[in-house]
Design a protein around this motif. Sequence first.
Motif, PDB file in Angstrom:
ATOM      1  N   VAL A  43      -0.330  12.348 -11.557  1.00  0.00           N
ATOM      2  CA  VAL A  43       1.050  12.726 -11.250  1.00  0.00           C
ATOM      3  C   VAL A  43       1.210  14.230 -11.389  1.00  0.00           C
ATOM      4  CG1 VAL A  43       3.456  12.456 -11.960  1.00  0.00           C
ATOM      5  CG2 VAL A  43       1.917  10.486 -11.998  1.00  0.00           C
ATOM      6  N   GLU A  44       1.782  14.844 -10.354  1.00  0.00           N
ATOM      7  CA  GLU A  44       2.017  16.287 -10.359  1.00  0.00           C
ATOM      8  C   GLU A  44       3.099  16.637 -11.373  1.00  0.00           C
ATOM      9  OE1 GLU A  44       3.586  19.727  -7.294  1.00  0.00           O
ATOM     10  OE2 GLU A  44       2.829  17.847  -6.487  1.00  0.00           O
ATOM     11  N   GLN A  45       2.872  17.675 -12.150  1.00  0.00           N
ATOM     12  CA  GLN A  45       3.843  18.110 -13.153  1.00  0.00           C
ATOM     13  C   GLN A  45       5.056  18.734 -12.493  1.00  0.00           C
ATOM     14  OE1 GLN A  45       1.872  20.693 -15.931  1.00  0.00           O
ATOM     15  NE2 GLN A  45       0.593  19.058 -16.725  1.00  0.00           N
ATOM     16  N   GLY A  78       9.623  18.601 -12.199  1.00  0.00           N
ATOM     17  CA  GLY A  78      10.651  17.773 -11.584  1.00  0.00           C
ATOM     18  C   GLY A  78      10.870  16.444 -12.280  1.00  0.00           C
ATOM     19  N   GLY A  79      10.391  16.302 -13.505  1.00  0.00           N
ATOM     20  CA  GLY A  79      10.569  15.053 -14.243  1.00  0.00           C
ATOM     21  C   GLY A  79       9.643  13.935 -13.808  1.00  0.00           C
ATOM     22  N   ARG A  80       8.610  14.264 -13.009  1.00  0.00           N
ATOM     23  CA  ARG A  80       7.724  13.222 -12.480  1.00  0.00           C
ATOM     24  C   ARG A  80       6.897  12.535 -13.564  1.00  0.00           C
ATOM     25  NH1 ARG A  80       8.065  16.793  -8.003  1.00  0.00           N
ATOM     26  NH2 ARG A  80       6.610  18.266  -8.908  1.00  0.00           N
ATOM     27  N   ILE A  81       6.454  13.275 -14.565  1.00  0.00           N
ATOM     28  CA  ILE A  81       5.633  12.667 -15.615  1.00  0.00           C
ATOM     29  C   ILE A  81       6.467  11.731 -16.476  1.00  0.00           C
ATOM     30  CG2 ILE A  81       4.285  13.115 -17.704  1.00  0.00           C
ATOM     31  CD1 ILE A  81       3.218  15.619 -16.267  1.00  0.00           C
ATOM     32  N   ILE A  82       7.633  12.168 -16.890  1.00  0.00           N
ATOM     33  CA  ILE A  82       8.480  11.306 -17.709  1.00  0.00           C
ATOM     34  C   ILE A  82       8.886  10.069 -16.927  1.00  0.00           C
ATOM     35  CG2 ILE A  82      10.710  12.394 -17.229  1.00  0.00           C
ATOM     36  CD1 ILE A  82       9.622  11.181 -20.657  1.00  0.00           C
ATOM     37  N   LYS A  83       9.104  10.212 -15.627  1.00  0.00           N
ATOM     38  CA  LYS A  83       9.445   9.054 -14.795  1.00  0.00           C
ATOM     39  C   LYS A  83       8.269   8.097 -14.736  1.00  0.00           C
ATOM     40  CE  LYS A  83      10.871   7.487 -10.216  1.00  0.00           C
ATOM     41  NZ  LYS A  83      10.152   6.248 -10.420  1.00  0.00           N
ATOM     42  N   CYS A  84       7.071   8.626 -14.550  1.00  0.00           N
ATOM     43  CA  CYS A  84       5.879   7.783 -14.505  1.00  0.00           C
ATOM     44  C   CYS A  84       5.703   7.032 -15.817  1.00  0.00           C
ATOM     45  CB  CYS A  84       4.640   8.626 -14.207  1.00  0.00           C
ATOM     46  SG  CYS A  84       3.101   7.669 -14.246  1.00  0.00           S
ATOM     47  N   LEU A  85       5.805   7.747 -16.925  1.00  0.00           N
ATOM     48  CA  LEU A  85       5.668   7.094 -18.221  1.00  0.00           C
ATOM     49  C   LEU A  85       6.768   6.065 -18.426  1.00  0.00           C
ATOM     50  CD1 LEU A  85       4.634  10.135 -20.442  1.00  0.00           C
ATOM     51  CD2 LEU A  85       3.188   8.192 -19.791  1.00  0.00           C
ATOM     52  N   ASN A  86       7.976   6.373 -18.008  1.00  0.00           N
ATOM     53  CA  ASN A  86       9.076   5.427 -18.126  1.00  0.00           C
ATOM     54  C   ASN A  86       8.821   4.181 -17.276  1.00  0.00           C
ATOM     55  OD1 ASN A  86      11.624   4.794 -19.317  1.00  0.00           O
ATOM     56  ND2 ASN A  86      12.566   5.146 -17.326  1.00  0.00           N
ATOM     57  N   ASP A  87       8.183   4.350 -16.124  1.00  0.00           N
ATOM     58  CA  ASP A  87       7.838   3.209 -15.271  1.00  0.00           C
ATOM     59  C   ASP A  87       6.840   2.282 -15.957  1.00  0.00           C
ATOM     60  OD1 ASP A  87       9.518   4.164 -13.292  1.00  0.00           O
ATOM     61  OD2 ASP A  87       7.896   5.005 -12.061  1.00  0.00           O
ATOM     62  N   HIS A  88       6.069   2.807 -16.897  1.00  0.00           N
ATOM     63  CA  HIS A  88       5.058   2.033 -17.630  1.00  0.00           C
ATOM     64  C   HIS A  88       5.470   1.804 -19.087  1.00  0.00           C
ATOM     65  CE1 HIS A  88       2.090   2.290 -14.407  1.00  0.00           C
ATOM     66  NE2 HIS A  88       2.495   3.536 -14.229  1.00  0.00           N
ATOM     67  N   LEU A  89       6.756   1.906 -19.364  1.00  0.00           N
ATOM     68  CA  LEU A  89       7.255   1.911 -20.739  1.00  0.00           C
ATOM     69  C   LEU A  89       6.715   0.752 -21.578  1.00  0.00           C
ATOM     70  CD1 LEU A  89       9.082   3.564 -22.587  1.00  0.00           C
ATOM     71  CD2 LEU A  89      10.957   2.048 -21.956  1.00  0.00           C
TER      72      LEU A  89
END
Length: 73
Positions: free
Chosen positions: A41-43, A45-56
């Motif tokens: 995931v490209e750093q 724009g909140g992309r990493i936190i969104k990715c991690l949240n998708d896998h919470l």
Amino acid sequence: MRIALSVLFLATQVTANAAFAQTAAEREACQSDYEKFCKGVEQGGGRIIKCLNDHLSDLTPQCQKVVKENTPQ
């Protein structure tokens, strides 16, 4: 003009609040989960936190706490 400046100000505040893993402890808590689930995931724009949240539900309890604290409501 005033509305445009207000929107710009709000956008910068949302972006600042969405910044992820500002401390070494937060980075350490999520490093292995990031590498497992979000490595490509490209750093920004909140992309990493969104990715991690998708896998919470798959994250370690420590990382789940960090993600919940850093996910914009």
